[in-house]
Design a protein around this motif. Structure first.
Motif, PDB file in Angstrom:
ATOM      1  N   GLY A 600      41.161 -40.013 -67.435  1.00 54.56           N
ATOM      2  CA  GLY A 600      40.986 -38.726 -67.539  1.00 54.56           C
ATOM      3  C   GLY A 600      40.743 -37.781 -66.516  1.00 54.56           C
ATOM      4  N   ILE A 601      40.919 -36.358 -66.553  1.00 61.21           N
ATOM      5  CA  ILE A 601      40.784 -35.514 -65.598  1.00 61.21           C
ATOM      6  C   ILE A 601      39.661 -35.386 -64.436  1.00 61.21           C
ATOM      7  CG2 ILE A 601      42.030 -33.919 -66.962  1.00 61.21           C
ATOM      8  CD1 ILE A 601      39.626 -32.350 -67.485  1.00 61.21           C
ATOM      9  N   THR A 602      38.767 -36.208 -64.908  1.00 64.72           N
ATOM     10  CA  THR A 602      37.553 -36.474 -63.864  1.00 64.72           C
ATOM     11  C   THR A 602      37.556 -37.534 -63.051  1.00 64.72           C
ATOM     12  OG1 THR A 602      35.900 -37.427 -65.541  1.00 64.72           O
ATOM     13  CG2 THR A 602      36.278 -34.770 -65.297  1.00 64.72           C
ATOM     14  N   GLY A 603      38.812 -38.462 -63.059  1.00 65.23           N
ATOM     15  CA  GLY A 603      38.877 -39.853 -62.734  1.00 65.23           C
ATOM     16  C   GLY A 603      38.087 -41.030 -63.512  1.00 65.23           C
ATOM     17  N   SER A 604      37.593 -40.490 -64.727  1.00 73.22           N
ATOM     18  CA  SER A 604      36.912 -41.617 -65.640  1.00 73.22           C
ATOM     19  C   SER A 604      38.040 -42.249 -66.370  1.00 73.22           C
ATOM     20  CB  SER A 604      36.114 -40.849 -66.485  1.00 73.22           C
ATOM     21  OG  SER A 604      36.588 -40.107 -67.350  1.00 73.22           O
ATOM     22  N   LEU A 605      37.905 -43.256 -67.070  1.00 73.13           N
ATOM     23  CA  LEU A 605      38.591 -44.419 -67.744  1.00 73.13           C
ATOM     24  C   LEU A 605      38.545 -43.741 -69.165  1.00 73.13           C
ATOM     25  CD1 LEU A 605      39.028 -47.710 -66.191  1.00 73.13           C
ATOM     26  CD2 LEU A 605      40.518 -45.841 -66.052  1.00 73.13           C
ATOM     27  N   ASP A 606      39.649 -43.457 -70.047  1.00 66.67           N
ATOM     28  CA  ASP A 606      39.307 -43.397 -71.461  1.00 66.67           C
ATOM     29  C   ASP A 606      40.069 -44.422 -71.987  1.00 66.67           C
ATOM     30  OD1 ASP A 606      38.354 -40.652 -71.083  1.00 66.67           O
ATOM     31  OD2 ASP A 606      40.360 -39.890 -70.771  1.00 66.67           O
ATOM     32  N   LEU A 607      39.076 -44.983 -73.091  1.00 62.00           N
ATOM     33  CA  LEU A 607      39.499 -46.472 -73.473  1.00 62.00           C
ATOM     34  C   LEU A 607      39.551 -46.167 -75.135  1.00 62.00           C
ATOM     35  CD1 LEU A 607      40.117 -49.399 -74.184  1.00 62.00           C
ATOM     36  CD2 LEU A 607      37.519 -49.982 -73.941  1.00 62.00           C
ATOM     37  N   GLN A 608      40.599 -46.239 -75.919  1.00 66.48           N
ATOM     38  CA  GLN A 608      40.676 -45.861 -77.102  1.00 66.48           C
ATOM     39  C   GLN A 608      41.038 -47.042 -77.847  1.00 66.48           C
ATOM     40  OE1 GLN A 608      43.271 -42.570 -78.400  1.00 66.48           O
ATOM     41  NE2 GLN A 608      43.741 -42.133 -76.123  1.00 66.48           N
ATOM     42  N   VAL A 609      40.366 -47.455 -78.828  1.00 67.17           N
ATOM     43  CA  VAL A 609      40.374 -48.660 -79.480  1.00 67.17           C
ATOM     44  C   VAL A 609      40.450 -48.440 -81.101  1.00 67.17           C
ATOM     45  CG1 VAL A 609      39.098 -50.762 -80.173  1.00 67.17           C
ATOM     46  CG2 VAL A 609      38.640 -49.709 -77.999  1.00 67.17           C
ATOM     47  N   SER A 610      41.431 -49.480 -81.639  1.00 69.74           N
ATOM     48  CA  SER A 610      41.939 -49.045 -83.251  1.00 69.74           C
ATOM     49  C   SER A 610      41.229 -50.205 -83.707  1.00 69.74           C
ATOM     50  CB  SER A 610      43.569 -48.861 -83.318  1.00 69.74           C
ATOM     51  OG  SER A 610      43.974 -50.269 -83.247  1.00 69.74           O
ATOM     52  N   GLU A 611      41.515 -50.295 -85.241  1.00 70.06           N
ATOM     53  CA  GLU A 611      41.094 -51.198 -86.058  1.00 70.06           C
ATOM     54  C   GLU A 611      42.106 -52.227 -86.284  1.00 70.06           C
ATOM     55  OE1 GLU A 611      37.955 -51.517 -87.198  1.00 70.06           O
ATOM     56  OE2 GLU A 611      36.910 -49.750 -86.557  1.00 70.06           O
ATOM     57  N   VAL A 612      43.162 -52.157 -85.540  1.00 72.75           N
ATOM     58  CA  VAL A 612      44.000 -53.275 -85.764  1.00 72.75           C
ATOM     59  C   VAL A 612      43.348 -54.644 -85.313  1.00 72.75           C
ATOM     60  CG1 VAL A 612      46.230 -54.171 -84.923  1.00 72.75           C
ATOM     61  CG2 VAL A 612      45.904 -51.680 -85.295  1.00 72.75           C
ATOM     62  N   ASN A 613      42.658 -54.942 -84.338  1.00 68.78           N
ATOM     63  CA  ASN A 613      41.961 -55.989 -84.153  1.00 68.78           C
ATOM     64  C   ASN A 613      40.551 -55.851 -84.365  1.00 68.78           C
ATOM     65  OD1 ASN A 613      40.634 -58.218 -82.407  1.00 68.78           O
ATOM     66  ND2 ASN A 613      42.670 -58.844 -82.326  1.00 68.78           N
ATOM     67  N   PRO A 614      39.900 -56.211 -85.571  1.00 72.93           N
ATOM     68  CA  PRO A 614      38.575 -56.002 -85.839  1.00 72.93           C
ATOM     69  C   PRO A 614      37.509 -56.547 -84.650  1.00 72.93           C
ATOM     70  CG  PRO A 614      39.686 -56.412 -87.818  1.00 72.93           C
ATOM     71  CD  PRO A 614      40.635 -56.822 -86.766  1.00 72.93           C
ATOM     72  N   ASN A 615      37.877 -57.985 -84.026  1.00 74.42           N
ATOM     73  CA  ASN A 615      37.178 -58.459 -83.144  1.00 74.42           C
ATOM     74  C   ASN A 615      37.015 -57.573 -81.752  1.00 74.42           C
ATOM     75  OD1 ASN A 615      36.539 -60.603 -84.792  1.00 74.42           O
ATOM     76  ND2 ASN A 615      38.840 -61.592 -84.061  1.00 74.42           N
ATOM     77  N   LEU A 616      38.217 -56.936 -81.314  1.00 73.45           N
ATOM     78  CA  LEU A 616      38.029 -56.080 -80.288  1.00 73.45           C
ATOM     79  C   LEU A 616      37.206 -54.683 -80.599  1.00 73.45           C
ATOM     80  CD1 LEU A 616      38.728 -55.227 -77.218  1.00 73.45           C
ATOM     81  CD2 LEU A 616      40.708 -53.919 -78.006  1.00 73.45           C
ATOM     82  N   ALA A 617      37.173 -54.162 -81.814  1.00 70.09           N
ATOM     83  CA  ALA A 617      36.564 -53.197 -82.038  1.00 70.09           C
ATOM     84  C   ALA A 617      34.804 -53.501 -82.029  1.00 70.09           C
ATOM     85  CB  ALA A 617      36.837 -52.536 -83.461  1.00 70.09           C
ATOM     86  N   ALA A 618      34.736 -54.895 -82.527  1.00 69.56           N
ATOM     87  CA  ALA A 618      33.315 -55.103 -82.576  1.00 69.56           C
ATOM     88  C   ALA A 618      32.618 -55.475 -81.225  1.00 69.56           C
ATOM     89  CB  ALA A 618      33.165 -56.526 -83.717  1.00 69.56           C
ATOM     90  N   LEU A 619      33.454 -56.021 -80.421  1.00 65.24           N
ATOM     91  CA  LEU A 619      33.005 -56.371 -79.048  1.00 65.24           C
ATOM     92  C   LEU A 619      32.643 -54.741 -78.265  1.00 65.24           C
ATOM     93  CD1 LEU A 619      32.540 -57.955 -76.563  1.00 65.24           C
ATOM     94  CD2 LEU A 619      35.056 -57.885 -76.084  1.00 65.24           C
ATOM     95  N   VAL A 620      33.384 -53.683 -78.422  1.00 58.30           N
ATOM     96  CA  VAL A 620      33.359 -52.650 -78.031  1.00 58.30           C
ATOM     97  C   VAL A 620      31.929 -51.980 -78.515  1.00 58.30           C
ATOM     98  CG1 VAL A 620      34.021 -50.317 -77.792  1.00 58.30           C
ATOM     99  CG2 VAL A 620      35.647 -52.286 -77.115  1.00 58.30           C
ATOM    100  N   ARG A 621      31.638 -52.085 -79.809  1.00 57.91           N
ATOM    101  CA  ARG A 621      30.468 -51.692 -80.298  1.00 57.91           C
ATOM    102  C   ARG A 621      29.112 -52.236 -79.611  1.00 57.91           C
ATOM    103  NH1 ARG A 621      33.400 -51.998 -85.349  1.00 57.91           N
ATOM    104  NH2 ARG A 621      34.191 -49.840 -85.955  1.00 57.91           N
ATOM    105  N   GLN A 622      29.378 -53.523 -79.428  1.00 57.63           N
ATOM    106  CA  GLN A 622      28.182 -54.475 -78.763  1.00 57.63           C
ATOM    107  C   GLN A 622      27.827 -54.069 -77.455  1.00 57.63           C
ATOM    108  OE1 GLN A 622      26.360 -57.032 -80.199  1.00 57.63           O
ATOM    109  NE2 GLN A 622      27.128 -56.397 -82.291  1.00 57.63           N
ATOM    110  N   ILE A 623      28.983 -53.934 -76.632  1.00 58.77           N
ATOM    111  CA  ILE A 623      28.775 -53.464 -75.288  1.00 58.77           C
ATOM    112  C   ILE A 623      28.792 -52.006 -74.715  1.00 58.77           C
ATOM    113  CG2 ILE A 623      29.439 -55.843 -74.777  1.00 58.77           C
ATOM    114  CD1 ILE A 623      32.025 -54.488 -73.575  1.00 58.77           C
ATOM    115  N   CYS A 624      28.822 -51.222 -75.857  1.00 59.96           N
ATOM    116  CA  CYS A 624      29.135 -49.779 -75.505  1.00 59.96           C
ATOM    117  C   CYS A 624      27.933 -49.177 -74.517  1.00 59.96           C
ATOM    118  CB  CYS A 624      29.137 -48.894 -76.882  1.00 59.96           C
ATOM    119  SG  CYS A 624      27.657 -48.859 -77.616  1.00 59.96           S
ATOM    120  N   ARG A 625      26.872 -49.832 -74.472  1.00 58.19           N
ATOM    121  CA  ARG A 625      25.515 -49.198 -73.811  1.00 58.19           C
ATOM    122  C   ARG A 625      25.710 -49.990 -72.246  1.00 58.19           C
ATOM    123  NH1 ARG A 625      22.285 -45.977 -76.697  1.00 58.19           N
ATOM    124  NH2 ARG A 625      22.502 -46.259 -79.126  1.00 58.19           N
TER     125      ARG A 625
END
Length: 655
Positions: A600-625
Motif C-alpha cells: 500500500g501507499i503507506t508501506g503496509s501490505l495488502d492481502l487479498q484473498v478469494s474463495e478459490v481455496n476455502p482453506n486459505l480463506a478460513a485460515l485468514v479468518r482465524q488469524i485476522c486478529r
C-alpha cells in the motif's frame, strides 16, 4: 485602476488594479521570471487623445498586477464590471510595446469579439492570450475600430487566382500552398521532437557537432532558434532539392531521414518562417527561405539576410544552419514555481535529446562517429535508459521479419533495472543530490511506472519508448523495473508503419508474440524483486508497523507489540518480528487468483484473498486478529508466488 470608477462611487473594495493570470503572462512573456518586473511602453486613451506611458507588470502571489498608470480621465466614466479590456503587445523587445483600450459591455467591439469562437474561453477564465492567427478575427475587429491603437494583423499573401488549368483529359488542380503548409505543419510535433528531426538530418550529413541556439524571446527578434551542424553541407542545387516538399534526397543505408519531409514539417510545426543556410566544402555559401505568409508560386526566397540573421547562421568550412523565426508560443507551462517557460523549454529539450540520441552522444551508434550536442553553449549529456551500472541485461536475440522485398532483422534485449532502494544504496556516497539525479535519469524525469516496456530504436535513434503496446493491457507497478530494447533499420519502415514524424510505430503481431516471450522472464524478475521488497516492509523506525488489519474490515485492529516485551522470546523460543509490516486483509470475489499481496501507499501490505481455496480463506479468518501471524502468512505467500504455485492451484480448480 480607473479613478473615475472610484469617483462615481462604484468601487466596493480597495482593489483597483488590472490583474493578469500567470499562464496568460507566461504565454506572452515566456522569459519573464517571477522576480522580474516586466517593462512596457503602452498607448492608451486620455481626455486629450491617445497618449503613451511607461507601465509594467509585477508578480503577486497568484497573478501579475498592471502598474505605473492609473488614469484619472473622465473618458472612462463607463467602466464597470463586464467591460472588455483589450491589449496588444509586441513582446519581442525589452521593454515591450503595445496599447490597450476598454470597451463597454454593449459596445460593438465587445459584442463582435465575444461572438467569435476564438474568444470562447473567456466564459470560463475571463482572460485569455491569443497569438497571431489564433486571434485573427478579434485583432481585425480591434484594428478596424481603433486603428490609432491597434495595428492591422499581418495577412497571408494572396495566392494567384485561376490556378485551375483545363485540358482535354481533365483539370490540373495544384494545391493551395498556404493551406497545404498549414496541414503539413499539423503532423504532431512538439518543440523537442521537431528539433530532434533536424538533428537527424545533421547526423545523416555526417555531422559530429550540433549547436542549438535558442534566442531570448525578448531580445529584439522575437522567438527564434538556430540548429547548426558541421556536416558536409549542401551546394545550391542540393539545397533547392532539400527545400522541396517530398524531396528526392538519396538516403544512405543508415540514414535517419525517411520521407524527405522532416526539415519542412518540423520547421513549419514551430515557426512561420525558416531559413536554411548551407555550405559544402569548396562551394559558396547559399541560403533559401520559406515564409508561410508568402508561398505564392512555391518560390523559396533568397533575399538578403538581416545582420542578426547573418550572425545567427555563421558557418565554418562546411555545414548547415536552420534558422526558425516567428516561432509559436510555448506549448506547456512549467508547474514549478519560479521557473519561467523559456527555461522550462530548454530543460525539456535537453532531456529529450539526451534520451533520443544517447547512443550518438556515447559514441556507440553503429557506423557513426561520436556526436556532441549543445544548447546555448551547454553540452547535452547522454541518458541511456539501460545504462545504470546496476541494470542487468539478458541475452540479445535476433528475430527475422520477412517483407515483400527482403528480410529484416530486429534485435531484442530485455533489461532488469535496479529498485529505488538499490539506487539509493549505490549512490549514497554522492549525497541526496546524487541520489535524486540518479533517480531522475533512470526514471526519464517522470514516473518509473510509465517508462517500463519497449524502447524502440531505428538506426540507433530512439523513436518510441514506454508501454507494452498490445502485449499487455496495463503497466503493472510490479513490472516497472522491466525494459526491453527493440532495434531495427529502415528495411522494416513499411512493415512497422513508421509515420512522417517518426513517433508512431506499429509492430506486427508475430513480432509482438516473439518479444512477449523474451520479455516475460524479466517481467517476472521485476515482480519477484518487488514482492521481496514488499515483504521487508517499511523501516523499523516506522510507527505502527507491526499491527494487523481486520479481515474484510469487520475485525478490530490489533494493538502494537509492547515495546518492553518486543525483545523477549515467545513460547517457542523465537523473538517477535518488531519490523513486520502492517497487513490489511480484504476478501474478494474472483477466480483470477487465490491470493494477491501488494504494497500500500503507506508501506503496509495488502492481502487479498478469494474463495478459490476455502482453506486459505478460513485460515485468514482465524488469524485476522494476530498481526504476527498475518505477517508470517503474507511472507509465506510471497515465497509461494516466486515459484508460481497459484498457477497450479487454479489449474487444478479448473479441472
Amino acid at each position: 485602476m480607473f479613478h473615475e470608477y472610484r469617483r462615481q462611487g462604484k468601487e466596493r473594495s480597495k482593489q483597483r488594479a488590472v490583474n493578469f493570470d500567470w499562464n496568460v503572462v507566461d504565454r506572452v512573456f515566456p522569459a519573464a521570471k517571477d522576480t522580474d518586473t516586466i517593462e512596457m511602453t503602452l498607448k492608451f486613451d486620455t481626455d486629450q487623445g491617445v497618449r503613451q506611458s511607461r507601465q509594467w507588470l509585477k508578480r503577486q502571489e497568484k497573478n501579475w498586477r498592471l502598474e505605473g498608470n492609473c488614469p484619472k480621465d473622465k473618458c472612462y466614466h463607463f467602466v464597470e464590471p463586464g467591460c472588455l479590456f483589450a491589449m496588444e503587445v509586441d513582446a519581442g523587445t525589452s521593454p515591450a510595446s503595445g496599447s490597450w483600450a476598454v470597451f463597454a459591455p454593449n459596445h460593438p467591439v465587445s459584442t463582435a469579439i465575444l461572438s467569435k469562437g476564438e474568444s470562447s474561453r473567456l466564459t470560463n477564465s475571463s482572460m485569455i492570450a491569443l497569438h497571431d492567427e489564433e486571434g485573427l478575427q478579434s485583432w481585425e475587429v480591434l484594428s478596424v475600430a481603433r486603428p490609432d491603437l491597434f495595428s492591422a494583423p499581418r495577412r497571408t499573401a494572396s495566392v494567384s487566382e485561376n490556378r485551375a488549368t483545363f485540358g482535354p483529359d481533365g483539370v490540373a488542380l495544384p494545391p493551395n500552398p498556404v493551406r497545404l503548409v498549414e496541414i503539413l505543419a499539423s503532423v504532431g510535433h512538439t518543440l523537442p521532437s521537431a528539433v530532434a528531426d533536424l538533428v537527424d538530418n545533421a547526423i545523416s550529413a555526417d555531422a559530429t557537432e550540433v549547436s542549438i541556439t535558442f534566442g531570448r524571446p525578448d531580445g529584439g527578434h522575437g522567438r527564434w532558434m538556430s540548429i547548426a551542424d558541421n556536416g558536409r553541407g549542401m551546394d545550391r542545387g542540393a539545397l533547392a532539392e532539400a527545400m522541396r516538399i517530398g524531396s528526392n534526397s538519396d538516403y544512405e543505408g543508415n540514414s535517419l531521414g525517411k520521407y524527405g519531409y522532416g526539415l519542412k514539417g518540423a520547421s513549419w510545426s514551430q515557426a512561420k518562417t525558416f531559413t536554411v543556410v548551407s555550405k559544402a566544402d569548396g562551394h559558396p555559401l547559399c541560403h533559401l527561405t520559406w515564409d508561410i505568409g508568402d508561398m505564392d508560386g512555391w518560390v523559396a526566397k533568397s533575399n538578403r539576410l538581416e545582420q542578426w540573421e547573418v550572425n545567427a547562421t555563421t558557418l565554418g568550412r562546411h555545414g548547415t544552419v536552420v534558422l526558425w523565426k516567428e516561432m509559436r508560443p510555448p506549448e506547456a507551462f512549467p508547474m514549478t514555481r519560479g521557473l519561467d517557460p523559456y527555461s522550462d523549454e530548454i530543460m525539456r529539450l535537453e532531456r529529450h535529446l539526451a534520451l533520443v540520441f544517447h547512443r550518438f552522444l556515447e559514441g556507440t551508434a553503429k557506423g557513426r562517429k561520436r556526436v556532441s550536442i549543445s544548447i546555448n553553449g551547454n553540452p547535452v549529456g547522454p541518458n541511456n535508459p539501460f545504462g545504470h551500472p546496476l541494470a542487468t541485461a539478458n541475452d540479445v536475440k535476433s528475430i527475422r521479419v520477412p517483407t515483400e522485398h527482403e528480410d529484416g532483422r530486429v534485435l531484442v534485449q530485455p533489461f532488469l533495472l535496479p529498485s529505488e532502494e538499490e539506487i539509493e544504496d549505490y549512490h549514497r556516497p554522492e549525497g541526496p543530490d546524487g541520489i535524486r539525479r540518479a533517480k531522475d535519469l533512470i526514471g526519464l524525469h517522470g514516473k518509473r511506472n510509465e517508462t517500463q516496456g519497449l524502447f524502440i530504436y531505428r538506426h540507433d535513434r530512439l523513436i518510441k519508448w514506454g508501454g507494452w503496446h498490445q502485449m499487455w493491457e496495463t503497466s503493472d507497478e510490479k513490472t516497472k523495473l522491466a525494459r526491453v530494447m527493440v532495434s531495427f533499420d529502415k528495411v522494416l519502415d513499411e512493415a512497422f508503419r513508421i509515420n512522417i514524424s517518426k513517433q508512431i510505430v506499429e509492430l506486427p503481431q508475430q513480432l509482438q508474440a516473439e518479444i512477449k516471450k523474451l520479455a516475460q522472464p524479466v517481467r517476472k524478475e521485476s515482480q519477484k524483486k518487488f514482492r521481496k521488497m514488499s515483504a521487508k516492509g517499511p523501516p523499523s523506525s516506522a510507527p505502527g508497523n507491526a499491527t494487523g488489519a481486520p479481515f474484510n474490515s469487520r475485525a478490530k485492529v490489533a494493538p502494537s507489540p509492547d515495546p518492553e516485551t518486543s525483545s523477549k522470546s515467545d513460547d517457542h523460543g523465537e523473538k517477535p518480528h518488531a519490523t513486520s509490516p502492517r497487513v490489511a486483509i480484504k476478501e474478494v470475489r474472483t477466480e483470477k487468483f487465490v491470493w494477491k499481496v501488494t504494497t500500500g501507499i503507506t508501506g503496509s501490505l495488502d492481502l487479498q484473498v478469494s474463495e478459490v481455496n476455502p482453506n486459505l480463506a478460513a485460515l485468514v479468518r482465524q488469524i485476522c486478529r494476530d498481526p504476527q501471524g498475518l505477517s508470517h502468512l503474507a511472507s509465506f505467500l510471497v515465497d509461494l508466488d516466486d515459484v508460481d504455485i497459484q498457477k497450479h492451484i487454479l489449474a487444478k480448480k479448473a479441472t
